[in-house]
Design a protein around this motif. Structure first.
Motif, PDB file in Angstrom:
ATOM      1  N   VAL A  93      37.555  10.900  -0.281  1.00  0.00           N
ATOM      2  CA  VAL A  93      38.137  10.697  -1.538  1.00  0.00           C
ATOM      3  C   VAL A  93      37.811  11.713  -2.794  1.00  0.00           C
ATOM      4  O   VAL A  93      36.460  12.269  -2.690  1.00  0.00           O
ATOM      5  CB  VAL A  93      37.648   9.195  -1.991  1.00  0.00           C
ATOM      6  N   THR A  94      38.574  12.331  -3.324  1.00  0.00           N
ATOM      7  CA  THR A  94      38.453  13.428  -4.405  1.00  0.00           C
ATOM      8  C   THR A  94      38.792  12.632  -5.630  1.00  0.00           C
ATOM      9  O   THR A  94      40.021  11.955  -5.812  1.00  0.00           O
ATOM     10  CB  THR A  94      38.872  14.580  -3.970  1.00  0.00           C
ATOM     11  N   TRP A  99      32.548  24.449  -3.332  1.00  0.00           N
ATOM     12  CA  TRP A  99      31.640  23.302  -3.362  1.00  0.00           C
ATOM     13  C   TRP A  99      32.125  22.128  -2.455  1.00  0.00           C
ATOM     14  O   TRP A  99      31.564  21.122  -1.881  1.00  0.00           O
ATOM     15  CB  TRP A  99      31.409  22.780  -4.800  1.00  0.00           C
ATOM     16  N   LEU A 100      33.481  22.211  -2.223  1.00  0.00           N
ATOM     17  CA  LEU A 100      34.108  21.068  -1.527  1.00  0.00           C
ATOM     18  C   LEU A 100      34.344  21.482  -0.006  1.00  0.00           C
ATOM     19  O   LEU A 100      34.816  20.707   0.795  1.00  0.00           O
ATOM     20  CB  LEU A 100      35.699  20.917  -1.944  1.00  0.00           C
ATOM     21  N   VAL A 112      28.859  14.490  -5.621  1.00  0.00           N
ATOM     22  CA  VAL A 112      29.142  14.491  -4.175  1.00  0.00           C
ATOM     23  C   VAL A 112      28.323  13.461  -3.466  1.00  0.00           C
ATOM     24  O   VAL A 112      26.965  13.660  -3.643  1.00  0.00           O
ATOM     25  CB  VAL A 112      29.231  15.952  -3.345  1.00  0.00           C
ATOM     26  N   GLY A 113      28.769  12.757  -2.542  1.00  0.00           N
ATOM     27  CA  GLY A 113      28.019  11.728  -1.831  1.00  0.00           C
ATOM     28  C   GLY A 113      28.648  11.340  -0.564  1.00  0.00           C
ATOM     29  O   GLY A 113      30.045  11.428  -0.391  1.00  0.00           O
ATOM     30  N   THR A 114      27.914  10.809   0.243  1.00  0.00           N
ATOM     31  CA  THR A 114      28.331  10.494   1.348  1.00  0.00           C
ATOM     32  C   THR A 114      27.965   8.879   1.761  1.00  0.00           C
ATOM     33  O   THR A 114      26.898   8.662   1.322  1.00  0.00           O
ATOM     34  CB  THR A 114      27.971  11.290   2.570  1.00  0.00           C
ATOM     35  N   GLN A 172      35.887  20.135   5.684  1.00  0.00           N
ATOM     36  CA  GLN A 172      35.728  19.951   7.317  1.00  0.00           C
ATOM     37  C   GLN A 172      35.657  18.591   7.800  1.00  0.00           C
ATOM     38  O   GLN A 172      35.672  18.396   9.075  1.00  0.00           O
ATOM     39  CB  GLN A 172      34.298  20.672   7.498  1.00  0.00           C
ATOM     40  N   HIS A 173      35.470  17.467   7.009  1.00  0.00           N
ATOM     41  CA  HIS A 173      35.602  16.034   7.508  1.00  0.00           C
ATOM     42  C   HIS A 173      37.159  15.890   8.101  1.00  0.00           C
ATOM     43  O   HIS A 173      38.206  16.220   7.543  1.00  0.00           O
ATOM     44  CB  HIS A 173      35.574  15.291   6.179  1.00  0.00           C
TER      45      HIS A 173
END
Length: 330
Positions: free
Chosen positions: A181-182, A106-107, A323-325, A112-113
């Motif tokens: 950020v995690t 899920w990450l 998860v958000g952007t 990939q960022h």
């Protein structure tokens, strides 16, 4: 200097065996090269005792002895038996396999960022130790003792990392400087959840990703921290009293959130509202289960592929993936 003043975000300069903030002249201590950037905030942790423990760990356990470092942290818990200390040490050392599964699952968008990566509540460092290479990796934990363990486990894994002791509600990094950020199992333990979300939004770059995991307040399962049912369904003022009555354990520093509470928290304090989905049970965790429990876990994960079951799990499942952007610049 990768870090900045957590109070006013000014430059930090090495001086007198520590770091001094140019903006306010505050002096921050160092333990084995790790800055103590914690500020005066409410916390479940005794900061002074934790700092003493970290200094003792740095002085008595060799840096290359990762297992010994983890064991020493757990051994300070006087109520724990030697068997429990050994079991938790083994489990912690095995966490890297689960964390690798998270990165590949899920990450994957966060992996990939290309931007700098910040892990909040880095704990024993298992997540950072298998983080994607080729970018700047940072970790903070409210505990200096665990920050030291993070540094050691990442060095043993050959992963360059910058670690600091700090509060998630007062991050020692500059605005717009972080790509990812995690926060895995963190938000339910911070003293000021609104301040934490504000800080996440502040430090994320435009187009940056936030990814978190947290237990569901209204899960039909047992509360994962204390192992009893029904805690989250009670009014908040009664939860700690109920847990102490049932288990004798404190519950003053845990505040689980429902899906609606998470959405409201970000809607009020961030520039984005994340997507929230029920989390499947990781395959690595299932390997420790007995046959019957493993069958139930497999069935639960398959049900999550069905829209009605997934909708129900978003309300009553055990854990959430959040998860958000952050929106790109207009």
């Amino acid at each position: 200097m990768i870090w900045c003043c957590p109070l006013h975000h000014g430059e930090l300069t090495p001086v007198d065996g520590g770091l001094r903030a140019a903006c306010c002249a505050t002096l921050f201590a160092l333990v084995d090269g790790i800055p103590d950037l914690r500020v005066s905030r409410g916390s479940w942790l005794d900061i002074a005792a934790d700092l003493d423990a970290a200094r003792h760990l740095a002085a008595t356990v060799p840096p290359r002895d990762v297992a010994g470092s983890i064991r020493a942290v757990f051994a300070r818990r006087k109520e724990w038996s030697a068997e429990r200390v050994a079991e938790r040490t083994t489990m912690t050392l095995a966490l890297a396999a689960r964390m690798r599964e998270e990165w590949n699952g899920w990450l994957a968008p966060a992996a990939q960022h290309p931007g700098p990566f910040l892990d909040l509540g880095c704990g024993a460092g298992s997540f950072l130790s298998v983080a994607p290479v080729g970018r700047t990796n940072l970790g903070i934990d409210v505990s200096m003792e665990w920050a030291l363990v993070t540094q050691r486990i990442c060095h043993a894994a050959g992963v360059p990392v910058h670690v600091a002791a700090a509060h998630a509600e007062a991050l020692p990094v500059r605005a717009g400087s972080i790509g990812v950020v995690t926060a895995l199992d963190v938000v339910e333990h911070v003293g000021d959840q609104a301040a934490m979300v504000c800080e996440i939004d502040r430090v994320l770059q435009r187009g940056g990703i936030f990814a978190g995991a947290t237990p569901n307040r209204f899960s039909v399962g047992a509360e994962p921290h204390v192992g009893i049912w029904g805690v989250g369904w009670l009014p908040r003022p009664l939860q700690a009293r109920y847990v102490r009555w049932r288990t004798g354990l404190p519950y003053d520093s845990t505040r689980l959130l429902s899906i609606r509470e998470i959405q409201a928290l970000f809607r009020r304090h961030a520039s984005f509202v994340p997507r929230i989905e029920p989390a499947p049970i990781p395959l690595v965790d299932q390997q420790r289960f007995g046959w019957r429990r493993k069958q139930l876990a497999t069935a639960y994960n398959r049900l999550l592929d069905l829209a009605p079951a997934r909708a129900a799990a978003r309300q009553l499942g055990a854990f959430f993936h959040v998860v958000g952007t952050k929106p790109p610049a207009a």
